[in-house]
Design a protein around this motif. Structure first.
Motif, mmCIF file in Angstrom:
data_model
loop_
_atom_site.group_PDB
_atom_site.id
_atom_site.type_symbol
_atom_site.label_atom_id
_atom_site.label_comp_id
_atom_site.label_asym_id
_atom_site.label_seq_id
_atom_site.Cartn_x
_atom_site.Cartn_y
_atom_site.Cartn_z
ATOM 1 N N VAL A 1 -10.467 -12.112 -0.652
ATOM 2 C CA VAL A 1 -11.011 -12.093 0.703
ATOM 3 C C VAL A 1 -12.012 -10.941 0.808
ATOM 4 C CG1 VAL A 1 -9.013 -13.168 1.813
ATOM 5 C CG2 VAL A 1 -9.107 -10.702 1.645
ATOM 6 N N SER A 2 -13.007 -11.126 1.621
ATOM 7 C CA SER A 2 -14.030 -10.096 1.807
ATOM 8 C C SER A 2 -13.417 -8.886 2.517
ATOM 9 C CB SER A 2 -15.189 -10.649 2.637
ATOM 10 O OG SER A 2 -14.780 -10.813 3.982
ATOM 11 N N PRO A 3 -14.015 -7.706 2.347
ATOM 12 C CA PRO A 3 -13.494 -6.524 3.051
ATOM 13 C C PRO A 3 -13.423 -6.726 4.567
ATOM 14 C CG PRO A 3 -15.039 -5.844 1.352
ATOM 15 C CD PRO A 3 -15.102 -7.355 1.430
ATOM 16 N N LYS A 4 -14.423 -7.390 5.127
ATOM 17 C CA LYS A 4 -14.434 -7.629 6.578
ATOM 18 C C LYS A 4 -13.258 -8.520 6.986
ATOM 19 C CE LYS A 4 -17.275 -9.439 10.299
ATOM 20 N NZ LYS A 4 -18.511 -10.122 10.664
ATOM 21 N N THR A 5 -13.052 -9.604 6.261
ATOM 22 C CA THR A 5 -11.932 -10.506 6.550
ATOM 23 C C THR A 5 -10.603 -9.787 6.359
ATOM 24 O OG1 THR A 5 -13.239 -12.414 5.858
ATOM 25 C CG2 THR A 5 -10.837 -12.694 5.919
ATOM 26 N N PHE A 6 -10.516 -9.019 5.295
ATOM 27 C CA PHE A 6 -9.280 -8.285 5.014
ATOM 28 C C PHE A 6 -8.948 -7.340 6.164
ATOM 29 C CE2 PHE A 6 -6.782 -4.993 2.772
ATOM 30 C CZ PHE A 6 -5.783 -5.800 2.270
ATOM 31 N N ARG A 7 -9.940 -6.607 6.657
ATOM 32 C CA ARG A 7 -9.712 -5.677 7.772
ATOM 33 C C ARG A 7 -9.316 -6.430 9.042
ATOM 34 N NH1 ARG A 7 -13.919 -2.912 5.221
ATOM 35 N NH2 ARG A 7 -15.477 -4.008 6.451
ATOM 36 N N SER A 8 -9.856 -7.627 9.219
ATOM 37 C CA SER A 8 -9.539 -8.379 10.441
ATOM 38 C C SER A 8 -8.064 -8.792 10.487
ATOM 39 C CB SER A 8 -10.430 -9.612 10.561
ATOM 40 O OG SER A 8 -10.018 -10.635 9.684
ATOM 41 N N LYS B 1 0.820 -1.210 0.000
ATOM 42 C CA LYS B 1 0.000 0.000 0.000
ATOM 43 C C LYS B 1 0.860 1.267 0.000
ATOM 44 C CE LYS B 1 -3.392 0.141 2.839
ATOM 45 N NZ LYS B 1 -4.203 0.000 4.051
ATOM 46 N N LYS B 2 1.958 1.255 0.745
ATOM 47 C CA LYS B 2 2.820 2.443 0.820
ATOM 48 C C LYS B 2 3.596 2.670 -0.467
ATOM 49 C CE LYS B 2 3.477 2.370 5.796
ATOM 50 N NZ LYS B 2 4.407 2.118 6.886
ATOM 51 N N ARG B 3 3.930 1.607 -1.175
ATOM 52 C CA ARG B 3 4.747 1.719 -2.385
ATOM 53 C C ARG B 3 3.929 1.862 -3.665
ATOM 54 N NH1 ARG B 3 10.438 1.810 -1.556
ATOM 55 N NH2 ARG B 3 10.672 1.331 0.644
ATOM 56 N N THR B 4 2.597 1.697 -3.562
ATOM 57 C CA THR B 4 1.727 1.787 -4.733
ATOM 58 C C THR B 4 0.521 2.659 -4.389
ATOM 59 O OG1 THR B 4 0.335 -0.113 -4.162
ATOM 60 C CG2 THR B 4 2.372 -0.576 -5.401
ATOM 61 N N ASP B 5 -0.351 2.834 -5.346
ATOM 62 C CA ASP B 5 -1.586 3.594 -5.119
ATOM 63 C C ASP B 5 -2.786 2.689 -4.890
ATOM 64 O OD1 ASP B 5 -0.310 6.052 -5.379
ATOM 65 O OD2 ASP B 5 -0.597 6.100 -7.544
ATOM 66 N N PHE B 6 -2.560 1.414 -4.650
ATOM 67 C CA PHE B 6 -3.662 0.480 -4.468
ATOM 68 C C PHE B 6 -4.153 0.510 -3.023
ATOM 69 C CE2 PHE B 6 -1.161 -1.275 -8.011
ATOM 70 C CZ PHE B 6 -2.110 -1.111 -9.012
ATOM 71 N N ASN B 7 -5.484 0.449 -2.861
ATOM 72 C CA ASN B 7 -6.071 0.533 -1.523
ATOM 73 C C ASN B 7 -6.514 -0.847 -1.031
ATOM 74 O OD1 ASN B 7 -8.590 -0.048 -2.717
ATOM 75 N ND2 ASN B 7 -9.047 2.119 -3.013
ATOM 76 N N ASP B 8 -7.082 -0.863 0.161
ATOM 77 C CA ASP B 8 -7.533 -2.119 0.785
ATOM 78 C C ASP B 8 -8.514 -2.890 -0.090
ATOM 79 O OD1 ASP B 8 -6.012 -1.570 3.002
ATOM 80 O OD2 ASP B 8 -7.697 -1.175 4.343
ATOM 81 N N ASP B 9 -9.450 -2.177 -0.701
ATOM 82 C CA ASP B 9 -10.468 -2.854 -1.509
ATOM 83 C C ASP B 9 -9.846 -3.590 -2.688
ATOM 84 O OD1 ASP B 9 -12.488 -1.964 0.169
ATOM 85 O OD2 ASP B 9 -12.890 -0.172 -1.039
ATOM 86 N N VAL B 10 -8.917 -2.935 -3.375
ATOM 87 C CA VAL B 10 -8.277 -3.546 -4.542
ATOM 88 C C VAL B 10 -7.425 -4.731 -4.113
ATOM 89 C CG1 VAL B 10 -6.604 -3.156 -6.393
ATOM 90 C CG2 VAL B 10 -8.307 -1.402 -5.871
ATOM 91 N N ILE B 11 -6.607 -4.537 -3.098
ATOM 92 C CA ILE B 11 -5.725 -5.614 -2.636
ATOM 93 C C ILE B 11 -6.548 -6.778 -2.090
ATOM 94 C CG2 ILE B 11 -3.870 -6.238 -1.024
ATOM 95 C CD1 ILE B 11 -2.918 -3.273 -1.277
ATOM 96 N N GLY B 12 -7.611 -6.485 -1.360
ATOM 97 C CA GLY B 12 -8.508 -7.533 -0.862
ATOM 98 C C GLY B 12 -9.128 -8.334 -1.999
ATOM 99 N N ASP B 13 -9.509 -7.636 -3.078
ATOM 100 C CA ASP B 13 -10.040 -8.335 -4.262
ATOM 101 C C ASP B 13 -8.995 -9.268 -4.854
ATOM 102 O OD1 ASP B 13 -12.548 -7.199 -4.109
ATOM 103 O OD2 ASP B 13 -12.141 -5.660 -5.630
ATOM 104 N N TRP B 14 -7.756 -8.791 -4.964
ATOM 105 C CA TRP B 14 -6.687 -9.638 -5.501
ATOM 106 C C TRP B 14 -6.519 -10.901 -4.674
ATOM 107 C CZ3 TRP B 14 -2.489 -5.292 -5.896
ATOM 108 C CH2 TRP B 14 -2.775 -4.457 -6.989
ATOM 109 N N LEU B 15 -6.654 -10.757 -3.349
ATOM 110 C CA LEU B 15 -6.446 -11.890 -2.444
ATOM 111 C C LEU B 15 -7.698 -12.735 -2.258
ATOM 112 C CD1 LEU B 15 -4.332 -10.030 0.280
ATOM 113 C CD2 LEU B 15 -3.505 -11.439 -1.627
#
Length: 145
Positions: free
Chosen positions: A60-67, A44-58
């Protein structure tokens, strides 16, 4: 008060991950290190991708990703591998393009070599990450990708 995970700087994690990593190196890396939330934060610090995008790549649901932000929650082995390969790809792409903006633009532009899709669409699977990485190798050696 900072937690143990916050003390490790983004730079040290960025430097320890090779820009190109073979399957055997992935296995050794995963045996010796635990890929945790700090690695996601490094992406996240080295790119412009946010939690939602990275969570989609992985996948995992947004809730799981935040956990996973909580230090006691650990990524499953397949997610750790996915994060490691994403980080290595980001590092390589930024090195090749010179900036994260240039690499981000390439990832988000439709491309003939990706069946007129955006390369970023391939980052949801390990084989897709490898395919994007192969295209970066082709570019590095003169292919018009």
């Amino acid at each position: 008060m900072k937690t143990k995970h916050e003390i490790v700087e983004d730079t040290s994690l960025w430097e320890e991950v090779p820009a190109q990593i073979s399957d055997s190196e992935v296995l050794v890396f995963l045996q010796n290190k635990e890929i945790d939330w700090r690695y996601v934060e490094t992406i996240k610090k080295r790119t412009d991708f946010n939690d939602d995008v990275i969570g989609d790549w992985l996948n995992v649901s947004p809730k799981t990703f935040r956990s996973y932000r909580q230090t006691e929650n650990k990524f499953k082995a397949n997610v750790q591998e996915h994060i490691l390969l994403l980080l290595a790809l980001m590092k390589r792409g930024i090195e090749l393009f010179g900036t994260n903006k240039g690499f981000d633009q390439w990832l988000n532009t439709q491309n003939f070599f990706f069946d007129n899709r955006r390369p970023v669409m391939y980052l949801t699977t390990v084989s897709g990450i490898r395919f994007v990485n192969d295209r970066l190798t082709a570019m590095e050696f003169g292919d018009n990708v």
